[in-house]
Design a protein around this motif. Sequence first.
Motif, short mmCIF file in Angstrom:
data_model
loop_
_atom_site.label_atom_id
_atom_site.label_comp_id
_atom_site.label_asym_id
_atom_site.label_seq_id
_atom_site.Cartn_x
_atom_site.Cartn_y
_atom_site.Cartn_z
N GLU A 153 -26.13 56.43 -62.12
CA GLU A 153 -25.01 57.23 -62.62
C GLU A 153 -25.06 57.25 -64.13
N LYS A 205 -20.66 64.14 -60.21
CA LYS A 205 -19.42 63.45 -59.82
C LYS A 205 -18.25 64.10 -60.55
N ASN A 259 -23.89 52.21 -62.54
CA ASN A 259 -23.50 52.92 -63.77
C ASN A 259 -24.42 52.51 -64.93
N GLU A 268 -14.36 62.14 -57.22
CA GLU A 268 -13.93 60.76 -57.56
C GLU A 268 -12.41 60.63 -57.47
N GLU A 296 -20.59 52.65 -54.75
CA GLU A 296 -20.81 52.51 -56.20
C GLU A 296 -20.53 51.06 -56.60
N ASP A 321 -22.01 61.46 -64.09
CA ASP A 321 -20.71 60.81 -63.83
C ASP A 321 -19.62 61.46 -64.68
CA CA Z 1 -19.42 55.71 -62.08
#
Ligand code: CA
Length: 527
Positions: A390, A440, A358, A476, A300, A419
């Motif tokens: 994301e 996530k 992101n 995560e 990421e 996310d």
């Molecule tokens: Ca993220």
Amino acid sequence: MDRKRVVLGFFALGCMAFMLPVALSIVLSRHEGLSQAQTRLDELSTDVLRRSKITRLQIDTAIAAMERIPIAEACTDASLQRMREVVADLNYLQGLGYLRDGKLLCTTFVQLAAPLELGPPHRVTLSGIFSWSAQELPGMPGARFNINSRNGHAALISPSLVLDTLPDPSVSLVHLDRNGVLVRSRGVYRREWLAGYSGKVRTFSDDAYFVTIHPADNLDTEVIAAMPLTGVDALVRSAALRFVPVGLILGGVLAGLVAWAARHHVSLKAHLRRALRRREFFLLYQPVIELRTRRCVGAEALIRWKRPSGKPIGPAVFIPEAEKHGLIQHVTAQVMDMVAEESKALIQRHPEIHIAINFSADDLHSDQTEARLRALVAATGGASHNIVIEATERGLIAPDKAQGVLMSMRAKGFKVAIDDFGTGNSSLSYLATYDLDYLKIDKSFIDALGRDTPGSRVAFHIVEMAKTLRLQMVAEGVETQEQHDILAERGVQFAQGWLYAKPMPMEALLAFVGGRNDDAAGDPLPA
Ligand code: CA
Ligand code: C2E
Ligand code: CA
């Protein structure tokens, strides 16, 4: 410079910006008050000198006229009558008279029973006039006359005439001859005022008076004008009433400008704009691990901002600010540029790997995002499956536009992850609306694993739901082996967290992926 010092610096500047015009207006008021006092004293002195000059001329005229009358006829009715005619045209003279041996024998306006002894003259002028100051005449108690005579002919003048017709009785006026002998005066007179006088205009203050001394043109006499300092103060105060409000307003405006500049300078928004211009952002990449094989399947991209001062600012602070001020799309564009630049080698060496980026709500609502992503993929020489988008639940809240953009991108092969799942307060309806690839699970639920808390139970529910929706999961913030084991056991496919690796620069990621993935597949690697 840190923020506190900058703020303090601006505060000091603001104070100065306010004080300076105010201080200036006070100084100006003082200057204006003094200059008004000076002007008034100059005017009065000049007026006295002008009047005294007229008086002198009239004395000369009168005496010259009388000198035509033979001295033997002095004090006869005929000569007194003639003298009265002469004096009628000379407005500064009270009357005329005759003198002999220092004695006044007669005058045009008061009858003397006997000659009046005057004694030695007080002054002798350059034009040969003998003068006696403030003489009282019989029959006129209280009245005083200056007597000026030449060759026995005398002009009588009221000493106050030259001085008293002028306004402002608080000002002292002193008329002196060139030897400093008093001709006439009004108000206070301090002899020491003459101490530094050398025949030139002089202005000074003592403990109670503001004083000017003016010489006459012919230097025969001089006039001292003195205003009490209380009078000067009153003039300063009245000037202050005009100047200080202007100073206050100007100070306020300047301080306001400094405050505005300070706000602008220290506001995060301004810093963000500068950071974008100067490209102060950089990326770190956090590996995403496949739990079963422990291989690195992707990373990421996480943005970092190091101020020129060296001070780092976390994305949790500045990303919401960038979103608030409409700058997030510029930030995301730079992130995509950096990914394009940095991940070429990684993608070419590991064609299956993905880079997760992101995206904020604004990015998902923008038509430009897709074009930028395509350019990114083209630059790396990879394919759309190398990129994971994301999106947070917040980004999906206005579904119409976001759905269009997201679905269009997904149709082109980009992967989409939801996310921070479970942290937004949105409804779950978007799970049915969107086609997604990954879910996530937020760190807060992972933290709860291994403890018998509602959080850990929610984590299991999320896992079950993802399975039902056939979404792959990324846990995560995995920090412990225990969390890893629980997740693996529950069938979660992927994880990222400090247990495996912290975010790292691309070079380190290349080495990390090489080390992990080039090992014999299937060997259980240490976490
Ligand atoms: Ca993220
Ligand atoms: P996120 O997308 O949930 O990113 C994961 C955050 O958790 C990262 O923080 C990461 O450094 C941190 N993290 C990962 N593993 C662990 C762990 O084991 N323990 C702990 N305590 N933390 C871990 P980071 O980099 O500070 O990012 C914070 C948030 O800022 C991100 O949360 C994301 O929402 C946002 N962000 C970061 N980079 C970008 C970006 O390029 N664009 C946008 N729009 N947002 C970004
Ligand atoms: Ca997250």
